[in-house]
Write a protein that holds these residues in place. Structure first.
Motif, short mmCIF file in Angstrom:
data_model
loop_
_atom_site.label_atom_id
_atom_site.label_comp_id
_atom_site.label_asym_id
_atom_site.label_seq_id
_atom_site.Cartn_x
_atom_site.Cartn_y
_atom_site.Cartn_z
N ARG A 23 0.84 -1.21 0.00
CA ARG A 23 0.00 0.00 0.00
C ARG A 23 0.87 1.26 0.00
O ARG A 23 0.52 2.25 -0.61
CB ARG A 23 -0.91 0.01 1.22
CG ARG A 23 -2.02 -0.99 1.12
CD ARG A 23 -3.00 -0.80 2.23
NE ARG A 23 -3.73 -2.02 2.48
CZ ARG A 23 -4.71 -2.14 3.36
NH1 ARG A 23 -5.06 -1.10 4.08
NH2 ARG A 23 -5.32 -3.27 3.53
N ARG A 24 1.98 1.19 0.74
CA ARG A 24 2.92 2.32 0.73
C ARG A 24 3.41 2.56 -0.68
O ARG A 24 3.52 3.69 -1.15
CB ARG A 24 4.11 2.03 1.66
CG ARG A 24 3.80 2.24 3.10
CD ARG A 24 4.11 3.69 3.46
NE ARG A 24 3.39 4.06 4.66
CZ ARG A 24 3.10 5.31 5.00
NH1 ARG A 24 3.46 6.30 4.24
NH2 ARG A 24 2.46 5.56 6.10
N ARG A 25 3.76 1.46 -1.37
CA ARG A 25 4.27 1.59 -2.73
C ARG A 25 3.16 2.07 -3.68
O ARG A 25 3.43 2.81 -4.62
CB ARG A 25 4.84 0.25 -3.21
CG ARG A 25 6.23 0.01 -2.64
CD ARG A 25 6.88 -1.18 -3.27
NE ARG A 25 6.45 -2.42 -2.63
CZ ARG A 25 6.50 -3.62 -3.20
NH1 ARG A 25 6.91 -3.74 -4.43
NH2 ARG A 25 6.10 -4.69 -2.53
N GLU B 76 6.81 10.37 5.64
CA GLU B 76 7.14 9.10 6.29
C GLU B 76 6.84 7.89 5.40
O GLU B 76 6.04 7.01 5.75
CB GLU B 76 6.41 8.99 7.64
CG GLU B 76 6.81 10.13 8.56
CD GLU B 76 6.32 9.96 9.98
OE1 GLU B 76 5.96 8.85 10.36
OE2 GLU B 76 6.31 10.98 10.69
N PRO B 77 7.50 7.84 4.24
CA PRO B 77 7.16 6.78 3.28
C PRO B 77 7.62 5.39 3.69
O PRO B 77 7.09 4.40 3.19
CB PRO B 77 7.89 7.23 2.00
CG PRO B 77 9.04 8.03 2.49
CD PRO B 77 8.57 8.71 3.74
N GLU C 125 13.73 -5.40 3.98
CA GLU C 125 13.92 -5.66 2.55
C GLU C 125 13.13 -4.66 1.71
O GLU C 125 13.65 -4.09 0.74
CB GLU C 125 13.45 -7.08 2.26
CG GLU C 125 13.95 -7.62 0.93
CD GLU C 125 13.40 -9.02 0.65
OE1 GLU C 125 13.50 -9.45 -0.49
OE2 GLU C 125 12.85 -9.65 1.58
N GLN C 126 11.87 -4.43 2.13
CA GLN C 126 11.03 -3.46 1.41
C GLN C 126 11.63 -2.06 1.50
O GLN C 126 11.59 -1.29 0.55
CB GLN C 126 9.63 -3.44 2.01
CG GLN C 126 8.81 -4.68 1.72
CD GLN C 126 7.51 -4.70 2.49
OE1 GLN C 126 7.40 -4.10 3.55
NE2 GLN C 126 6.53 -5.41 1.98
N ARG C 127 12.18 -1.76 2.69
CA ARG C 127 12.76 -0.43 2.89
C ARG C 127 13.95 -0.22 1.95
O ARG C 127 14.10 0.84 1.35
CB ARG C 127 13.20 -0.28 4.35
CG ARG C 127 13.40 1.16 4.75
CD ARG C 127 13.68 1.29 6.22
NE ARG C 127 12.55 0.88 7.02
CZ ARG C 127 12.65 0.43 8.26
NH1 ARG C 127 13.82 0.32 8.84
NH2 ARG C 127 11.57 0.10 8.93
N ALA C 128 14.77 -1.25 1.81
CA ALA C 128 15.93 -1.15 0.92
C ALA C 128 15.47 -0.93 -0.52
O ALA C 128 16.02 -0.08 -1.23
CB ALA C 128 16.77 -2.42 1.02
N ALA C 129 14.43 -1.66 -0.93
CA ALA C 129 13.91 -1.50 -2.29
C ALA C 129 13.31 -0.11 -2.49
O ALA C 129 13.50 0.53 -3.52
CB ALA C 129 12.85 -2.57 -2.57
N PHE C 130 12.63 0.35 -1.45
CA PHE C 130 12.00 1.67 -1.50
C PHE C 130 13.07 2.77 -1.62
O PHE C 130 12.92 3.71 -2.39
CB PHE C 130 11.19 1.87 -0.22
CG PHE C 130 10.02 2.80 -0.38
CD1 PHE C 130 8.78 2.32 -0.78
CD2 PHE C 130 10.14 4.16 -0.13
CE1 PHE C 130 7.70 3.17 -0.92
CE2 PHE C 130 9.08 5.00 -0.27
CZ PHE C 130 7.84 4.51 -0.66
#
Lengths: 197, 285
Positions: free
Chosen positions: B143-145, B163-164, B171-176
């Motif tokens: 949903r963030r993405r 605050e994305p 892992e998601q944070r690294a991709a983001f």
């Protein structure tokens, strides 16, 4: 096709405003029908007092930060404010018109629905004009308070017990025209939509 | 370098509470991190930049346009992407439907071009395979993405993210972050965050807000440099430190004035942030 339709409905109404508005409107409509079984006078009173507020209430809901999940995104989008405001107003007025005409038939007084609709149009027009000064939810609250004050005043005058008699209709129509003129004159102010925040 | 954001003496109030106290900023293309404690004014600043909220006073110039001017503001909004802190999603929408709804609001009138753009941004954030999935069925990270996808419609010149990375797994944070770095190459990207790692990983510049005031505004290395010689480690918490935190090694990292003989180490963004905010609070007390 259905995806496109859903997107357009959301643009028009504000995503989550429809359900609470529908609940409110349905309560008023069914309330007036139910009360009619006991007293025709009070049924008309419910319809005359609350019916005209429905389109303005819908407009207020559709701009409420509490009810529209994408409210901030709508405000930050380049979609023209006046167009969105008028689209939403027309949709809520059309829904109210259909309900009022059906209820008028249901009560066996077809003219009543039409007369309430004229008042609803006037109240909505004043609400739209007030939106050039206040955020739509506040404008809707203001116009609701003003309408209720007018009804109380008229009912309190005794011989003019019906706020939708011919004099009332003329006043409502004139008010609607005047409010529309104010809205037209102030449309540039309306597009300064920071205040919706 | 072209200034894309220029704020001068911007003041914002909520009743008697002052959210922004004469904030002046100039930003250029690249990624700017917005740090600060809760209630420091980060969200208020982003809302002003997103033209969602009018400041009580001060001037706001975005992308060379005057945000207080009605026509300029519409032009700004055409070139702006925004992800608010609390992004709600309408019930019943698919990922594609939600982004298309936003595309309608962003004046993508031609249906074919609009759908192509929606597919492009969904692919960009890695959600192409779940385009037809209901938003309610997506994970928090997805949903963030999805929120970011709608902001990327039309490749905006300015992107504002509140605050994305909250709620994302590592892992998601690294991709983001990789995605933000990519986007930040061609746009002015302002990211409000509590994660100092985000600032270290993606930001060229950092602005620290505290109590509505911009207490630091400059490049990240300069920010970190302020804490040089002010960070030390020890085996136990040191009461003389302005702040301390336990590290993965089990030792304690302190900021403040190191006592004689202490083991001083190189600072990171979090050290610099803790030093700045705690020193400011110390002065206030």
């Amino acid at each position: 096709m259905s995806r496109r339709l859903t997107s357009n409905v959301h643009v028009t109404l504000g995503a989550r405003a429809v359900l609470p508005w529908f609940v409110l409107a349905a309560t008023v409509w069914t309330g007036s029908l139910l009360v009619d079984r006991v007293s025709a006078f009070y049924s008309e009173l419910v319809l005359l007092t609350l019916g005209p507020l429905m389109p303005a209430a819908g407009l207020g809901f559709s701009y409420s930060p509490l009810l529209d999940a994408e409210y901030e995104l709508v405000v930050a989008s380049p979609y023209p404010t006046l167009r969105l405001l008028l689209l939403r107003a027309v949709v809520f007025l059309a829904a109210t018109a259909a309900a009022l005409l059906l209820i008028g038939e249901g009560l066996g007084r077809p003219g009543l629905g039409a007369r309430v609709l004229v008042c609803a149009t006037a109240v909505l027009a004043v609400g739209l004009a007030a939106s050039t000064i206040l955020a739509p939810p506040l404008a809707a609250a203001f116009v609701a308070a003003a309408w209720l004050a007018v009804v109380m005043l008229v009912l309190g005058m005794g011989e003019l017990r019906d706020p939708t008699d011919s004099t009332g209709m003329a006043v409502a129509a004139a008010t609607a025209v005047l409010a529309a003129a104010v809205l037209g004159g102030r449309r540039r102010v309306l597009s300064t939509d920071w205040r919706y925040s | 370098m072209i200034r894309t954001v220029h704020l001068s003496e911007v003041v914002q109030h909520y009743g008697s509470a002052c959210a922004l106290d004469a904030v002046s900023l100039s930003l250029t293309p690249g990624v700017t991190g917005l740090l600060g404690p809760n209630g420091a004014g980060k969200t208020s600043l982003l809302r002003v930049l997103a033209t969602v909220q009018e400041p009580v006073s001060g001037t706001v110039s975005l992308l060379g346009l005057d945000a207080s001017d009605e026509r300029d503001r519409t032009s700004i909004r055409r070139r702006l992407g925004y992800v608010p802190q609390e992004l709600g999603f309408p019930r019943g929408f698919t990922a594609f439907g939600f982004v298309e709804y936003m595309a309608v609001l962003k004046e993508w009138v031609d249906a074919e071009r609009r759908r192509a753009e929606v597919r492009r941004v969904l692919a960009l954030v890695g959600l192409g395979s779940v385009a037809t999935t209901k938003v309610t069925k997506l994970s928090g990270g997805m949903r963030r993405r999805l929120g970011l996808a709608q902001a990327l419609l039309g490749s905006p010149e300015m992107l504002l993210l509140d605050e994305p990375t909250t709620g994302l797994d590592p892992e998601q944070r690294a991709a983001f972050r990789a995605l933000l770095l990519d986007v930040g190459r061609n746009a002015t990207l302002v990211v409000s965050t509590h994660q100092t790692e985000d600032v270290a990983a993606v930001c060229d510049r950092v602005v620290v807000l505290d109590d509505g005031k911009a207490v630091f505004d400059g490049p990240v290395p300069e920010f970190v440099g302020h804490a040089t010689g002010r960070v030390w480690v020890g085996d136990a918490p040191d009461g003389s430190a302005l702040a301390h935190r336990r590290t993965a090694s089990g030792r304690y990292r302190h900021v403040g004035s190191p006592p004689a003989g202490s083991e001083v180490i190189a600072p990171d963004v979090e050290d610099a942030y803790l030093l700045l905010v705690n020193a400011a609070q110390e002065v206030t007390r």
